[in-house]
Write an enzyme that holds these catalytic residues in place. Structure first.
Site, PDB file in Angstrom:
ATOM      1  CB  SER B  39     -87.549  63.787  34.955  1.00  0.00           C
ATOM      2  OG  SER B  39     -87.409  64.326  33.655  1.00  0.00           O
ATOM      3  CG  ASN B  40     -90.954  62.973  30.781  1.00  0.00           C
ATOM      4  OD1 ASN B  40     -90.339  62.946  29.731  1.00  0.00           O
ATOM      5  ND2 ASN B  40     -91.515  64.097  31.252  1.00  0.00           N
TER       6      ASN B  40
END
Lengths: 230, 230
Positions: B39-40
């Site tokens: 993810s980020n």
């Protein structure tokens, strides 16, 4: 969790007074670059509930937590970390302790080298993510010269839950291991179905709230210390 | 965000009444197995603020959001998603719309095949993570036959911010592109320093709250529609 902490505090149980407990909780976050990361779905709920339950029994609790959105339980000192290496460093720095409960879902791997700038999407296709193994916090704590007397590991398993958990207890060198089957959607949920694996056997507890699992585990931990006054 | 939504609502601006706006926000989460994901660090704050600002100008807003802990602004319909593919599917299903503002930090890549069971740590070392490219939501929306009239992209850059952003506007085919320099720690922060890149030039706005960036962008969007009554 707050309500449970208050209920527990009202119990005025001081069976762990004077004991120091480390509790790890939540996921770790391993950067790939300044923007992207590898992580996992641990909510931290079970670990925070255990920290609350140990504090309610009078223990001095250091909670070492990955990024979660939970409130720190009353009377607990919380240190927030991102990566597995940071988590291990904070655990070692927090010793000595009589008790360690390792509920954190530590990333087994991290990027070999996190990129300094954002990795660009190119026409050459996706980048190859080279991973390296993270330190094993549970196994490392178990092998330290100043090892906590009672170390409890957690195992999130999706297959052959009990077999994997029994093997994991041996391999890591921890005293107890709590196994839960994450196929049942335990991540982020409020209830949990666990088995406690000790040197002497396997106990499967009925499904209950994570705060009840925490209370039952804290009770078992305090039994160990009450029956062995130093 | 709630305070801003109320303030905006009090302005009683109906310049976007009857318009439908899609806003994407937050990160996407791409599973590697039932436990782990890529993810980020997108917090969703800028996108949620834009959704609020457009709704405050009377637009019907569909907010398509990755997992974040923000409250949905008043008057906004929010659909929560996990992966880039889900986000694209929901965007396409929500069309037609006159406006699309794509603030989501969509994962460029996902695991080629997410494992059904938890990937085990073995003595053979870390697994090889084979990645494949995700659909490009912004570029896909721009090329649709029923493309929204005004499509605004966002670019989080750490290097050569403006050059990369100008090139990205061309490559994606969007009308406007908002560039922000994420080296400055904008992820999760409340303030933002952005440049708006249009066909006619680059405007760099002074640093301001994300709600102010949202208000200024919503104003610019409503100017386009006020000056072109259908």
């Amino acid at each position: 969790v707050i309500r449970d902490a208050i209920l527990e505090a009202l119990a005025s149980d001081h069976s762990l007074a004077g004991r120091h407990a480390l509790v790890t909780a939540g996921p770790t976050v391993e950067p790939l670059d300044p923007v992207r990361f590898l992580s996992n779905h641990s909510s931290g709920k079970q670990g925070y509930a255990i920290a609350a339950a140990l504090a309610a029994r009078g223990a001095k609790v250091t909670l070492i937590s990955g990024p979660v959105t939970l409130s720190v339980p009353a009377g607990v000192v919380c240190v927030k970390v991102q990566t597995a290496r940071e988590m291990l460093g904070v655990c070692e720095a927090a010793l000595p302790a009589e008790i360690a409960v390792c509920t954190a879902a530590v990333s087994d791997w991290r990027a070999k080298a996190a990129a300094q700038g954002k990795i660009k999407k190119t026409s050459e296709g996706p980048p190859v993510l080279e991973l390296v193994e993270n330190p094993d916090i549970l196994a490392t704590l178990c092998r330290l010269a100043n090892r906590p007397k009672l170390i409890v590991g957690f195992a999130a398993e999706t297959d052959d839950v009990l077999d994997n958990a029994v093997a994991k207890r041996q391999r890591k060198g921890c005293d107890w291991l709590v196994a839960n089957d994450v196929r049942r959607g335990v991540f982020g949920a409020d209830r949990n179905l666990v088995s406690l694996i000790t040197e002497t056997g396997i106990e499967t507890w009925p499904e209950m709230d994570k705060s009840q699992v925490a209370g039952k585990l804290a009770q078992r931990i305090s039994d160990v210390f009450v029956s062995s006054i130093p």
